[in-house]
Design an enzyme around this catalytic site. Structure first.
Site, PDB file in Angstrom:
ATOM      1  N   ASN A 108      39.908  -4.459  28.017  1.00 45.04           N
ATOM      2  CA  ASN A 108      40.672  -5.249  29.393  1.00 45.04           C
ATOM      3  C   ASN A 108      39.428  -5.305  29.901  1.00 45.04           C
ATOM      4  O   ASN A 108      38.822  -6.386  30.292  1.00 45.04           O
ATOM      5  CB  ASN A 108      41.612  -5.049  29.588  1.00 45.04           C
ATOM      6  CG  ASN A 108      42.327  -6.127  30.913  1.00 45.04           C
ATOM      7  OD1 ASN A 108      42.538  -7.885  30.714  1.00 45.04           O
ATOM      8  ND2 ASN A 108      42.295  -5.550  31.812  1.00 45.04           N
ATOM      9  N   TYR A 167      28.198 -14.061  31.856  1.00 40.98           N
ATOM     10  CA  TYR A 167      29.592 -14.338  31.262  1.00 40.98           C
ATOM     11  C   TYR A 167      29.691 -14.951  30.213  1.00 40.98           C
ATOM     12  O   TYR A 167      30.131 -13.876  29.173  1.00 40.98           O
ATOM     13  CB  TYR A 167      30.369 -15.182  32.807  1.00 40.98           C
ATOM     14  CG  TYR A 167      32.175 -14.723  32.504  1.00 40.98           C
ATOM     15  CD1 TYR A 167      32.531 -13.002  32.507  1.00 40.98           C
ATOM     16  CD2 TYR A 167      32.906 -15.435  32.124  1.00 40.98           C
ATOM     17  CE1 TYR A 167      33.901 -12.894  32.189  1.00 40.98           C
ATOM     18  CE2 TYR A 167      33.874 -15.371  32.103  1.00 40.98           C
ATOM     19  CZ  TYR A 167      34.489 -14.218  31.715  1.00 40.98           C
ATOM     20  OH  TYR A 167      36.266 -13.827  31.268  1.00 40.98           O
ATOM     21  N   ALA A 168      29.850 -15.571  30.134  1.00 39.17           N
ATOM     22  CA  ALA A 168      29.562 -16.469  28.547  1.00 39.17           C
ATOM     23  C   ALA A 168      29.528 -15.402  27.921  1.00 39.17           C
ATOM     24  O   ALA A 168      30.146 -15.019  26.994  1.00 39.17           O
ATOM     25  CB  ALA A 168      29.238 -18.450  28.770  1.00 39.17           C
ATOM     26  N   SER A 170      27.966 -12.599  27.922  1.00 38.14           N
ATOM     27  CA  SER A 170      29.134 -11.288  27.701  1.00 38.14           C
ATOM     28  C   SER A 170      30.064 -11.472  26.825  1.00 38.14           C
ATOM     29  O   SER A 170      30.624 -10.770  25.591  1.00 38.14           O
ATOM     30  CB  SER A 170      29.456 -10.556  28.911  1.00 38.14           C
ATOM     31  OG  SER A 170      30.375 -11.323  29.818  1.00 38.14           O
TER      32      SER A 170
END
Length: 314
Positions: A108, A167-168, A170
């Protein structure tokens, strides 16, 4: 491992109590999942980057006072997923000794990097940190031929409309890793689950005016206008579309892993989109790909060697 139901998973063990290893439990999904899992009667090894800043209390968690609960079934480990492979292996090894096993790993922890590609720098935390934790836990699961590995991805790995490709990317990497591991770990009866949340209102949703919400490692003036527009768009989205309840999401995750509640009787999914926004994003992506195949289908299929050509001699 599609096609394997959760009830069969639990029935393959002598005890229905699972030991969960959950990273990133100081806030957001991770914090709520700890409470949810303990409420099911399972045991939790919870990791957080700093023990000093996360109190352990008796009361129910709330966005205003996040904490971990007092419980004999909870063991807390101070772990930063970027601290390096050897350090993580050592800490996982010590954690395994607490109850002798890890049944469920939930990856997470990560960074919500809202930045442009040229400005952002690296994405080591979301990719390499997650891999270090996973590869540290897997030997213990393989030895027992039992386990579940959960990756918390994002709908942005399917489709992005705002300037946050770092971010996308990763999360797309985790998408591919989960797919690959689902094949590689199947012979060891280890399941893989890729959770892909949509717009959930957690503490990680920062106001766009905050400098930490964009994380530019090397700000470039040419992108100032685009960055500002992206921040403004994000600001307008939060009150209107970030309606997802993170507690409901983690209740569903516990249901899926244990084969209970809403997941009872359902087949194991490799992908678990969460929320309407996640579903809409995935369907839009599928529609876009289908459009390409319809428009270009005959052309892209007509690329084999012509009839009668010996391909070995070309």
């Amino acid at each position: 491992m599609a096609g394997t139901s959760s009830p069969q998973f639990l029935s393959s063990r002598s005890s229905s109590v699972l030991v969960w290893f959950i990273t990133g439990t100081s806030s957001g999904f991770g914090n709520r999942l700890v409470h949810t899992v303990l409420g099911r009667g399972d045991k939790v090894i919870a990791t957080t980057r700093s023990l000093a800043t996360l109190p352990i209390l008796d009361s129910i968690p709330s966005p205003q006072r996040l904490h971990l609960p007092k419980s004999d079934d909870l063991h807390v480990v101070e772990l930063d997923i970027t601290e390096g492979e050897e350090s993580i292996k050592a800490k996982v090894g010590e954690a395994v000794k607490v109850w002798g096993r890890i049944d469920v790993l939930v990856n997470n922890a990560g960074c919500a990097i809202q930045a442009l590609i040229e400005e952002a720098g690296t994405v080591e935390t979301n990719i390499f940190g997650t891999l270090d934790v996973t590869t540290a836990v897997l030997p213990y699961m393989r030895a027992r031929k039992f386990g579940t590995v959960v990756f918390v991805g994002s709908r942005t790995s399917w489709l992005q409309k705002n300037p946050k490709a770092v971010y996308a990317a990763s999360k797309a990497a985790l998408h591919s890793i989960a797919q690959g591991l689902s094949v590689e770990l199947a012979p060891f009866s280890i399941r893989v689950l890729l959770v892909e949340p949509g717009a959930f209102l957690t503490e990680g949703i920062l106001p766009p005016s905050s400098p930490s919400s964009t994380h530019p490692a090397t700000p470039i003036s040419d992108y100032d206008s685009m960055r500002t527009q992206a921040q403004n768009n994000y600001a307008s989205m939060i009150p209107g579309t970030f309606k997802g309840d993170p507690q409901k999401a983690m209740t569903l995750l516990a249901d899926v892993v244990r084969g209970e509640g809403k997941a009872k009787g359902k087949e194991w999914p490799l992908y678990l989109p969460m929320g309407l926004k996640a579903e809409e994003t995935m369907r839009e992506k599928w529609g876009s790909v289908e459009g390409v195949l319809e428009e270009w289908g005959e052309i892209i299929r007509d690329l084999d060697f012509d009839e009668g050509v010996d391909s070995l001699k070309v």
